[in-house]
Design an enzyme around this catalytic site. Structure first.
Site, PDB file in Angstrom:
ATOM      1  CB  CYS A 117      19.505  72.484   1.370  1.00  0.00           C
ATOM      2  SG  CYS A 117      19.518  71.341   2.771  1.00  0.00           S
ATOM      3  CG  HIS A 267      18.382  69.954  -1.810  1.00  0.00           C
ATOM      4  ND1 HIS A 267      19.587  69.344  -1.580  1.00  0.00           N
ATOM      5  CD2 HIS A 267      17.750  70.024  -0.600  1.00  0.00           C
ATOM      6  CE1 HIS A 267      19.692  69.055  -0.294  1.00  0.00           C
ATOM      7  NE2 HIS A 267      18.593  69.466   0.320  1.00  0.00           N
ATOM      8  CG  ASN A 297      19.777  66.455   2.453  1.00  0.00           C
ATOM      9  OD1 ASN A 297      20.644  67.027   1.807  1.00  0.00           O
ATOM     10  ND2 ASN A 297      18.798  67.103   3.064  1.00  0.00           N
TER      11      ASN A 297
END
Length: 340
Positions: A117, A267, A297
């Protein structure tokens, strides 16, 4: 002084949209359950989970084409590639060399970043250092993921599988000597490996074994090893602590304050995390950009996709002070602060 400027940016996602209702046909879940916990309404998955063509490198190629067009550059102008992903086409080699070949670049260097991430933030930090040291002039920085091939679409895996989507974002980071140009003002990167098992995929690897286990003892290779595992509450608690820390570190390093920010792009891990951080930092809605509702995501791809969309929509304009921050598996976290 040499500045690092974003000269071009682009993003690409597969055409196939998977809604929460679609997932409810595969596992015991619902649109209400997913939306309440994550804020996600839909995500993009490649149509065929085993598609050998629509790979991570291919998504990156499509995003890179758009970035090159915006920058008015060709692949021959790129002198280095930094490629962030957790879902490469091969176990090895990395996707960087595959993208170099797809684009038709010269025999330039291609570096692969495995920071999940936080991958794009780490990749931008590396590229910025190369630009400011005058090692390279035009660096292609990519975050790309195909998660859909490796998720457990059963009740056992729903806590993870409903979150992730496929996509890619690409940035051309270039050197500039112009006084009027933007610049990367601050970067920071951090890690805390003692929490590695809280968010990870364990198999295959030198700790949990290789393909011989699948061949000789398949009954002993568990779903908990093959599929991603996440301690959601634990990750949330650490994320909402580390996000503000890395944000303030970047701002203070550049002599800026939260009030100076024009846009914060976190993020896209979970809308609830982003909202918590936004409230904690006292940022108004018009200074935070979220698109996890549409894409889920996308790990290393989430920040460049969001930045690309924010620029497309006119929410990030030339001269704006923009902060990119990420937290994820590792644990790793970090920020990039820049004038666009």
């Amino acid at each position: 002084m040499t500045k690092s400027i974003i000269k071009g940016i682009g993003h690409y996602v597969p055409e196939n949209i998977v809604t929460n209702d679609d997932l409810s046909k595969l596992m015991t879940t619902s649109d209400e359950w997913i939306t309440e916990r994550t804020g996600i309404k839909e995500r993009h998955h490649r149509k065929n989970r085993n598609d050998a063509d629509e790979t991570t490198a291919f998504l990156a190629f499509k995003a890179s084409e758009k970035a090159l067009k915006m920058a008015a550059l060709t692949a021959k102008d790129i002198d280095y590639i930094v490629f962030a992903t957790l879902s490469p086409d091969y176990y090895f080699p990395g996707c960087g060399v595959l993208l170099q070949e797809m684009l038709g670049c010269d025999t330039i260097g291609a570096l692969d970043v495995r920071n999940q991430c936080s991958g794009f933030v780490y990749a931008m930090s590396v590229a910025n250092a190369f630009i400011k040291s005058k090692t390279y002039k035009n660096i292609l920085v990519v975050g790309a993921e195909v998660h859909s091939f490796g998720l457990d679409f059963s009740d056992a895996g729903r806590g993870v599988s409903v979150i992730f989507g496929d996509g890619a974002g690409a940035v051309i980071l270039s050197a500039s000597e112009e006084d009027s140009a933007g610049d990367i003002l601050a970067v920071n990167m951090h890690s805390e490996g003692k929490y590695a098992d809280e968010l990870c995929t364990k198999f295959p690897g030198s700790k949990y074994g290789w393909s011989d286990r699948m061949r000789l003892e398949p009954e002993n290779v568990t779903d908990a090893e093959v599929y991603p595992v996440m301690n959601g509450n634990f990750v949330f608690k650490h994320a909402v602590t580390r996000f503000p820390e890395t944000m303030m570190e970047a701002l203070e390093s550049a002599g800026k304050t939260v009030d100076d920010l024009d846009m914060f792009i976190p993020h896209q891990a979970n809308l609830r995390i982003a909202e918590f951080v936004q409230n904690k930092m006292g940022l108004p809605d018009n200074k935070v950009f979220n698109n996890i509702q549409k894409y889920g995501n996308t790990t290393a791809a989430s920040i460049p996709i969001a930045l690309s969309e924010a620029i497309e929509q006119g929410k990030v304009k030339k001269g704006d002070l923009v902060l990119l921050s990420a937290f994820g598996s590792g644990f790793t976290w970090g920020s990039v602060l820049f004038n666009y």
